[in-house]
Each structure stands twice: as structure tokens, then as C-alpha cells.
Write an enzyme that holds these catalytic residues in place. Structure first.
Site, PDB file in Angstrom:
ATOM      1  N   LYS A 134       0.854  -1.185   0.000  1.00 41.21           N
ATOM      2  CA  LYS A 134       0.000   0.000   0.000  1.00 41.21           C
ATOM      3  C   LYS A 134       0.888   1.233   0.000  1.00 41.21           C
ATOM      4  CE  LYS A 134      -3.407   2.451   2.807  1.00 41.21           C
ATOM      5  NZ  LYS A 134      -4.355   2.376   3.932  1.00 41.21           N
TER       6      LYS A 134
ATOM      7  N   LYS B 220      -2.311  -1.504  -3.692  1.00 43.54           N
ATOM      8  CA  LYS B 220      -3.163  -0.323  -3.593  1.00 43.54           C
ATOM      9  C   LYS B 220      -2.323   0.931  -3.700  1.00 43.54           C
ATOM     10  CE  LYS B 220      -5.945   2.030  -0.209  1.00 43.54           C
ATOM     11  NZ  LYS B 220      -6.291   2.162   1.169  1.00 43.54           N
TER      12      LYS B 220
HETATM   13  C1  PBG Z   1      -7.086   3.616   6.021  1.00 41.13           C
HETATM   14  C2  PBG Z   1      -7.443   3.389   4.606  1.00 41.13           C
HETATM   15  C3  PBG Z   1      -7.269   4.291   3.553  1.00 41.13           C
HETATM   16  C4  PBG Z   1      -7.844   3.697   2.430  1.00 41.13           C
HETATM   17  C5  PBG Z   1      -8.305   2.451   2.825  1.00 41.13           C
HETATM   18  N1  PBG Z   1      -8.040   2.264   4.163  1.00 41.13           N
HETATM   19  C6  PBG Z   1      -6.726   5.662   3.532  1.00 41.13           C
HETATM   20  C7  PBG Z   1      -5.366   5.939   4.001  1.00 41.13           C
HETATM   21  O1  PBG Z   1      -4.528   5.047   4.137  1.00 41.13           O
HETATM   22  O2  PBG Z   1      -5.128   7.109   4.271  1.00 41.13           O
HETATM   23  C8  PBG Z   1      -7.935   4.344   1.071  1.00 41.13           C
HETATM   24  C9  PBG Z   1      -9.081   3.905   0.228  1.00 41.13           C
HETATM   25  C10 PBG Z   1      -9.439   4.831  -0.891  1.00 41.13           C
HETATM   26  O3  PBG Z   1      -8.803   5.878  -1.125  1.00 41.13           O
HETATM   27  O4  PBG Z   1     -10.420   4.504  -1.565  1.00 41.13           O
HETATM   28  N2  PBG Z   1      -5.971   2.947   6.480  1.00 41.13           N
HETATM   29 ZN    ZN Z   2      -5.384   3.713   8.566  1.00 39.80          ZN
END
Ligand code: PBG
Ligand code: ZN
Length: 338
Positions: free
Chosen positions: A208, A262
Site C-alpha cells: 500500500k 493499492k
Molecule cells: C485507512 C485506509 C485508507 C484507504 C483504505 N483504508 C486511507 C489511508 O490510508 O489514508 C484508502 C481507500 C481509498 O482511497 O479509496 N488505512
Molecule cells: Zn489507517
């Protein structure tokens, strides 16, 4: 590859022969998009009859548990792969203690969804950023150096274990940890196994990235960090692509059942790389909020056609090698495909 090109050449070969009709294109198509591949994210908040539009994500709402149950019914009827629940709690504090309550928003939402749609997979996002007053993904470390040590990794692992068990007790079918803490999959696996949930799978947000594409989501989930950013724990987009392979290998070693890359569209190279290096491992890709919002905005301006651009985007993620697509278009795609 060489040999294939040696199979022939123009005019014996005419590539257009197999493109001329929809029937023949369908016959030779390989990249398939089906509702069963799609997971729909839902944003759930306390209350009844709450349906608050999310400005940055047209078509999506913060909804109360009984409306989440309606969404779950529709998702089941459409044959979707599942729903992915995000919770906005009634209150936040530095530890994110609302995330550990058996009567919290996610347990409520899980029960409502499972009651309404017992054959639908209910997956829960597992993180602390929605629950902490500071908006970081775990327990804070040394406050003297907030940028460098914003989150105490190991203290957060313990909390993640508790949160996972709370979700599993409420009936979650799968746990999806998104915080990018080192060792999170192992800690959650151990906590689940110890509590008698050895058969609850973990879908890990393994690779991620610290992406600018999460902006609309942070509005939706009310989880923007109140200081600093998430670059101390999420991956650097400028890191070597091979680092994603290390992340995936570590999570698999700790017992992840499904791994995730992601965002998706800016990271198709990573999806392909992971696919090729780990055959047989179910691979999910998150078509994130910013990817949805930017295309949605262009369609609302009349610059792009929504159905064709959304299907093409999702098809590209499948072609890159993802099995599972987490997408805000899940319901629309199911309608378009039927
Ligand atoms: C939180 C989380 C995020 C997303 C999914 N879980 C945001 C982040 O890490 O700030 C992003 C999902 C999206 O943008 O659709 N940990
Ligand atoms: Zn988070």
C-alpha cells in the site's frame, strides 16, 4: 515470443479477422470482468436513516447500519464478491478505543449485513485511523519526533489483534488490515487463532503506497491525519518495485491468505510484478477513491463516458493480473454486465 511472430505475416495474416464482430471478439477474449470479482466498500456511521452524501465521491454515502444492510442485500442480489466495511465511530480518542467496543459501529454493521444477506461475504477494513483523534493508523509513539515516529508499530500490533477479534466475534467473514504496520498480519493471525477464529481469512493490504489518491476517502471516512502524513508507514511511490515483492513475501510468510496492491491504476506495474512472482496467490487490487473521483468528475463534465471508461479501467486492472477488484463502481458494473 519470437516464434509467435514467425507464425506468419501479412497478407496471410490479418489481425482484423478476429476483431470484426462482437461474437468473434467475445470468443477470443481472455480478460473477464464478472460481479463475483468485485468488492463494494461501504462507509457506516452510527444512527438510523442516515444517508449523508460524500461530496468528493458522487454516488457514495455515509450510511447507518440498517441502510448498510440494504446495500448488503443488493450486493448479494447482484452477485458481488463482497462488501468491505469502513466505520466512522461516534467518538474518537488518542488510542482509538471506539474500535475495540463489541457494540461499536463495525460490529453493528457486520451483524446488520449478515442478518440481511447471510450469503454475502462481509469483509472489514482493520485500521485505527478512523478511530483516533489524531487520525494516524495506530497508537502514537514519541511525541518529540512526530514526523519520524508518529505511530508506535509494536504497540499498535497488540491493538490490531484485539480489533480483529472484535470483528470476528461480530461475524466478519474476512479481515483486511490496511495500516502497513510491520508484523501486522502475524499479530492478527495469532490473535484470531488464539480466540478460536483460525478459519477467518486475512486479506492484507500488503503493498500500500503513500498515495495522493486517498484524498476523497479521507473525507468519506473522516480519517485525515491531523499532523504529518502516512509516509512513515505506507510505501514510498519512488521505492524500488522489488520492495513491493518483499512486502508481499513478508505478509505471506505471516499467514496472509489474500494480498492486495493499492492503489491500482497508477500501480499496474506492481500488480503485474506481484502476479508473476506469486502464482497461485489470490491478488486483490484497490481501485481507490481518487481513481473513482477523477474519472467520475470527468464523466459529470461530459468529457468521458462513465460506463465505458469505468469498465476499461477495471479491465486493465484485471489484465495486469488482479483476481479481486475493490471498487466504488461495483454495483454499477454488475448492472452494466447484466
Ligand atoms: C485507512 C485506509 C485508507 C484507504 C483504505 N483504508 C486511507 C489511508 O490510508 O489514508 C484508502 C481507500 C481509498 O482511497 O479509496 N488505512
Ligand atoms: Zn489507517
Amino acid at each position: 515470443m519470437q516464434e509467435q511472430f514467425a507464425l506468419g505475416s501479412f497478407p496471410n495474416v490479418r489481425m482484423r479477422r478476429l476483431r470484426l464482430s462482437p461474437q468473434i471478439r467475445r470468443l477470443v477474449a481472455e480478460v473477464e470482468l464478472a460481479p463475483s470479482h468485485l468488492v463494494l466498500p461501504l462507509f457506516v456511521r452510527p444512527g438510523r436513516a442516515v444517508r449523508q452524501p460524500i461530496a468528493s465521491m458522487p454516488g457514495h454515502f455515509q450510511i447507518s447500519p440498517e441502510l448498510a444492510a440494504e446495500e448488503a442485500c443488493e450486493a448479494e442480489r447482484l452477485g458481488l464478491g463482497g462488501v468491505l466495511l469502513f466505520g466512522i465511530p461516534e467518538s474518537k480518542d488518542p488510542m482509538g478505543s471506539a474500535a475495540l467496543r463489541e457494540s461499536g459501529i463495525i460490529p453493528q454493521a457486520i451483524r446488520a449485513c449478515k442478518e440481511a444477506a447471510s450469503n454475502l461475504l462481509v469483509i472489514t477494513d482493520l485500521c485505527f485511523c478512523e478511530y483516533t483523534s489524531h487520525g494516524h493508523c495506530g497508537v502514537l509513539g514519541s511525541l518529540k519526533e512526530p514526523e519520524r515516529t508518529a505511530v508506535d508499530n509494536d504497540a499498535t500490533l497488540t491493538q490490531l489483534g484485539y480489533q480483529a477479534v472484535v470483528h470476528a466475534r461480530a461475524g466478519a467473514d474476512m479481515i483486511a488490515p490496511s495500516g502497513m504496520m510491520d508484523g501486522m498480519v502475524g499479530a492478527i493471525r495469532h490473535a484470531l487463532d488464539t480466540a478460536g477464529f483460525a478459519y477467518v481469512p486475512i486479506m492484507s493490504y500488503a503493498a500500500k503506497y503513500a498515495s495522493a489518491l486517498y484524498g476523497p476517502f479521507r473525507q468519506a471516512a473522516e480519517c485525515a491525519p491531523q499532523f504529518g502524513d502516512r509516509r512513515g508507514y505506507q510505501m514510498d511511490p519512488q521505492a524500488s518495485a522489488a520492495q513491493a515483492l518483499r512486502e508481499v513475501a513478508l505478509d505471506l510468510g505471516e499467514g496472509a491468505d489474500i494480498i492486495m496492491v493499492k492503489p491500482a491504476l497508477f500501480y499496474l506495474d506492481i500488480i503485474r510484478l506481484v502476479r508473476d512472482h506469486f502464482p497461485g496467490v489470490p491478488l486483490a487490487a484497490y481501485n481507490v477513491s481518487g481513481e473513482y473521483s477523477m474519472l467520475k468528475a470527468a464523466t459529470q463534465l461530459g468529457w468521458l463516458d462513465e460506463k465505458s471508461v469505468a469498465l476499461e479501467a477495471l479491465c486493465s486492472i484485471r489484465r495486469a493480473g488482479a483476481n479481486i477488484l475493490i471498487t466504488y463502481w461495483a454495483k454499477e458494473v454488475a448492472h452494466w454486465l447484466s
